[in-house]
Design an enzyme around this catalytic site. Sequence first.
Site, short mmCIF file in Angstrom:
data_model
loop_
_atom_site.label_atom_id
_atom_site.label_comp_id
_atom_site.label_asym_id
_atom_site.label_seq_id
_atom_site.Cartn_x
_atom_site.Cartn_y
_atom_site.Cartn_z
N ASP A 497 21.31 65.23 26.33
CA ASP A 497 20.67 64.10 25.63
C ASP A 497 19.84 63.26 26.60
OD1 ASP A 497 20.12 62.45 23.45
OD2 ASP A 497 22.22 62.37 22.81
N ASP A 566 18.12 62.27 14.52
CA ASP A 566 19.47 61.78 14.23
C ASP A 566 19.64 61.52 12.73
OD1 ASP A 566 20.16 61.92 16.85
OD2 ASP A 566 19.98 59.77 17.26
#
Length: 759
Positions: A497, A566
């Site tokens: 990430d 997301d």
Amino acid sequence: MALSRAIFFVVTWITTTLIRGCLGKLDVGIHKHHSLDTWFLVTEKSSYVISAAANGYVVNMHWGKRLTHLDDLNATVTEPPIWSQVISVTEAREEVPAFGGLRYRENILKAELPKGIRELNLQYAGNATISDHSRKLDLDLRDGNRTEFLVTLHYELDIENDIIRRSYTVYNGLDKRVNLSKASSAAWHLPYALGWDEQRELTTLAGEWSQEAMVETTRLAPGVKHTVESTRGMSDHVSHPYFALSQVPNAVNPSTDVYFGALAWTGSWEITVHTDTKGYVRVTGGIHHQDFGWTLEPGESFTTPIFAAGYTDEGLPGARKRMPRHARKYQKRNLATQKDDDVFHPVLYNSWEAVTFDLSFEKQMALADKAAPLGIELFVVDDGWFGIDSPRDNDTLGLGDWDTNPKKFPNGFKPLADHVHELGMKFGLWFEGEMVNPNSDLYREHPEWVFHYDGIPEYLSRTQLVLNFGLKEVRDHIFEKVAGHIEEAGIDYIKWDFNRPMQGVTMHDYDRNPQEAWVLAVEGYYEIIARLKERFPNLWFESCSSGGGRMDLGALERTDQVWTSDNTRPDARLFIQYGASLWIPPRMKYGWVTDSSSDNRFEIPLSFRFHVSFMGGLGLGSNINEFSKEQLEKTTHWITLYKKIRHVIQNGDLDWLVPPSRVSELIAVTESIYNEGEEAVVLAFRHNSPFPATGDLSPIRLRSLDQDATYRVTIWQEDPTEPEDEYEMSGALLMYRGLELPGLNNGMFKSAVVWLQQA
Ligand SMILES: *[C@@H]1O[C@H](CO)[C@@H](O)[C@H](O)[C@H]1NC(C)=O
Ligand SMILES: *[C@@H]1O[C@H](CO)[C@@H](O)[C@H](O)[C@H]1NC(C)=O
Ligand SMILES: *[C@@H]1O[C@H](CO)[C@@H](O)[C@H](O)[C@H]1NC(C)=O
Ligand SMILES: *[C@@H]1O[C@H](CO)[C@@H](O)[C@H](O)[C@H]1NC(C)=O
Ligand SMILES: *[C@@H]1O[C@H](CO)[C@@H](O)[C@H](O)[C@H]1NC(C)=O
């Protein structure tokens, strides 16, 4: 007089046309003209011609439909350039327009030479090399009398996808230092549109966190420069490094000329598009010039990232086919894990949305036990597993401390990973290797490892700071930590990430230009991936960045998959996936079925959620502890069905028969076409609409099937165990009249999966 001249021209034209008809065919590959400094870059359906023949400036002579005859070459070079340095090179279609001279359009290279000279005048140096079976061309340019300042242009053809990859290398052969303040990768020149003053339409991708890849279109206008960019040190969500330019509005029409391109750079980038009153278009792009700096000591060189662009006469659908195929081709070339098309992207389970930071060995064991019987193939533990003195219980602390939290996993990951493997699943773990929280042992020990300026406050974002991956000791430290976990527990997959933009980007105690840090950081990220892939050839690597902040071509060619957003709400996902499908190969783009996909106004059926997530790699992010027996059963059956059709979805081309519309929000339909129409999967959605449905939906006309073949058509709607309908139908009928989907005629969040197999 005038008449006889006209007759003369007509006769000459007819004669030359007849002669031309007899001449040889122009093959794909790169060819040099037999006597002139002109090169022909020929792909399946396009040609790109550059020439230094007129006066040494390397200019573009043609980019568009494929030229077919060897003799076409003469015509493209005899047209004299309408400019000269005396008048202005502003109009010239130079391949590397550099800052200097009378060049007043966007340039792509600016250098500061000795004695403060900031002008370049690059001309063909007289040597070029064609290599790699006529796929590659290198061409040297030199700057005026400073012949030791060399720019080598690189071209590489992706013949079957009609794409050219461009970059260049600047070499400082002078005996003094040279500084670069701009080094974009390429300038692309589009010919005038159909009509002399027609203006093209630009398609770009805009967005933000949770709303990535929104397709935007803008009509070009002279006097207006369009720039899409990121200055954040990551490729970013606000725009994505992609463009498409079409001759007429509404490029979704599959018979329109479209030029399209993508940058392979995961740092700050820019793409600019200009037009003039006649409709000529210049596109430039590469590393963002804001705060870019690179110093070349004598004998050093700098190579830009790749800017890949192509041409198609099949509209946006043609561009959508080519760029993902291109990315996939290089991904296969680069990664051992991706060589084989029959190795599918696994159905994954990730417990993030179910438990967030509340991880423990027992809970993860229990989730693994629940996930395996559903058909899950990869079990991923997300953020929250690490940190000892600063336990990662929330996002304010622990980042950087890549030691397993002994309270959550007393014996490390090995027992969990072993259990997951025994259950027949692969095991995955989350990292955010380029970041630290100030509240971490790593930051306490090495505050100098983060990007910062001495004596200036560090700007927190998501309570974290960015490590300087330009420093070898930082990369080595993180690499060893990550590699240690992979080795110890037998990790098969990591999700990497990157959750904040860069700031304070500079190098300390560095005897070179500190601005180089912007580039070094990105190269450091690439290096970590390469080292991990080298040490663990079977390791799968996912590129994630607060959703889709790192899904540029550079990431696509180096990683196994990218996380698109997301936002897992399926109706939002339709829009995100629509945009993302312009450049991301279907298999690299995961969709998760989650619980957050409903809000309190309406429930989105499980079937709809699965069908949206069927569009690429499939993931499950729901809290399966809360699933009813019926939900678990349905989930198992949807996953079973997905596995039956995923060869079509993951290896086929994704086409949008009906793009999702932000106006009517009624239906969206995709078609994945596999192996020249041998099989196809149609996913059809009727999502939320404020308008009442009047009448039945028209049949959906499919594309790219074999008109003479008979297809077995199987349609599922809400029940994965029982097809709603099954019949046989010819390719012609499916394409020219269309597929009826009565199940979508009314109601909210209706959807269907249709599998077509040649009978
Ligand atoms: C093409 O150009 C070359 C060199 O200028 C010349 O030798 C050749 O004859 C030309 N071909 C035709 C068909 O005009
Ligand atoms: C040009 O010639 C030099 C010297 O032979 C060689 O090193 C270089 O690679 C050549 N450049 C290209 C583009 O062929
Ligand atoms: C090289 O320098 C000479 C002398 O200053 C000048 O006349 C000439 O135009 C220069 N050539 C180039 C290509 O810049
Ligand atoms: C974050 O977790 C730490 C350690 O458990 C705790 O001390 C702190 O209060 C938490 N902060 C927030 C904002 O929840
Ligand atoms: C190049 O950049 C370095 C580092 O910023 C600077 O010290 C130097 O003066 C510059 N040199 C030239 C020729 O621009």
